[in-house]
Design a protein around this motif. Structure first.
Motif: not given
Length: 283
Positions: A252-266
């Motif tokens: 869908a060509s919808a990914v933007k760098p600003e939309l990337m999450l920072d995933i960390q262990p809870a």
């Protein structure tokens, strides 16, 4: 718990997407001048004709196109086709003026009026919902830095097998769909699960095009959101997970760098991520 992907058929998904679109009110007539309609329609028809001339399209290819367009309608896949291949450009035009967060496409799987959970925190799920727990939290502010205590965060997503409620069988109506209000400091915290990447339905006309062109049908894992506050523009976004193999070639060509999450262990089980939203005031 396991659903065969053939159960989430193109026809069923297309019918659900079409029905949802019709109920959304977006079918209301656009007040466009004759000059604007002429401008857009002429550009579209002109571009199509130029492709035929430039690429030396044969009658056999032209008739194959007509048959395929008919099949798109018969399969109910116009919402899917338009949302996957064209909406990202419409979204870019619609939001190019914004100073706040970048948005993304709504996609075909949005259903309005998702309920607010009683605890305003826990995403509606099945009792034995599979998947990695995810704490999704952050703050909603205006572009001037002020918090927006009246903001709402609407979240919807695929499950850990890549299926959306109301678009695949055997899922509760509002599974992994919810509306949440922020606190007085504009903060929100939502307990959900990490979604899976998925393929758009490939047993219909869109899948036929993908196979014929040698493309893939994958969308990277993502969370869908609509974030709103009085006096501010609605933000529609998709947030993505680092490391997904299809972040760089999303169908869908919808990914933007600003939309990337920072995933960390809870601290407990699963993962957590913090993502703040900055909304533009209405113009």
């Amino acid at each position: 718990m396991t659903q065969d992907t053939t159960e989430a058929s193109a026809a069923a998904s297309g019918a659900s997407a079409t029905d949802t679109f019709r109920r959304s009110g977006k079918l209301s007539k656009v007040e466009a001048s004759q000059e604007r309609v002429n401008e857009l329609a002429s550009a579209l028809v002109g571009a199509a004709n130029q492709i035929i001339l430039d690429k030396k399209v044969s009658y056999d290819e032209f008739n194959a196109l007509k048959a395929w367009l008919i099949k798109v309608g018969e399969d109910g896949e116009w919402p899917l086709f338009l949302d996957v291949w064209l909406e990202h450009s419409v979204e870019e035009v619609a939001t190019e003026h914004r100073e706040g967060n970048k948005g993304s496409i709504e996609g075909p799987y949005y259903v309005p009026e998702a309920p607010q959970p009683a605890d305003n925190r826990t995403m509606p799920t099945r009792d034995d919902e599979p998947g990695t727990p995810l704490l999704f939290q952050g703050q909603v502010r205006s572009t001037d830095g002020s918090v927006l205590p009246d903001a709402k965060v609407e979240l919807w997503q695929a499950d850990a097998e890549g299926f959306y409620s109301q678009f695949a069988p055997n899922l509760p109506e509002w599974n992994l769909r919810g509306t949440f209000t922020v606190d007085e400091q504009g903060n929100y915290a939502i307990d959900t699960i990490q979604p899976a990447p998925y393929q758009i339905p490939t047993d219909g006309a869109c899948g036929q095009l993908i196979a014929a062109a040698g493309w893939h049908a994958w969308r990277p894992a993502h969370l869908h959101l609509k974030v709103s506050a009085p006096g501010h523009e609605l933000l529609t976004a998709q947030l993505y997970f680092p490391g997904d193999e299809h972040n760089d070639d999303d169908i869908a060509s919808a990914v933007k760098p600003e939309l990337m999450l920072d995933i960390q262990p809870a601290e407990g089980q699963g993962n957590q991520t913090t993502y703040d939203f900055v909304l533009d005031p209405e113009r």
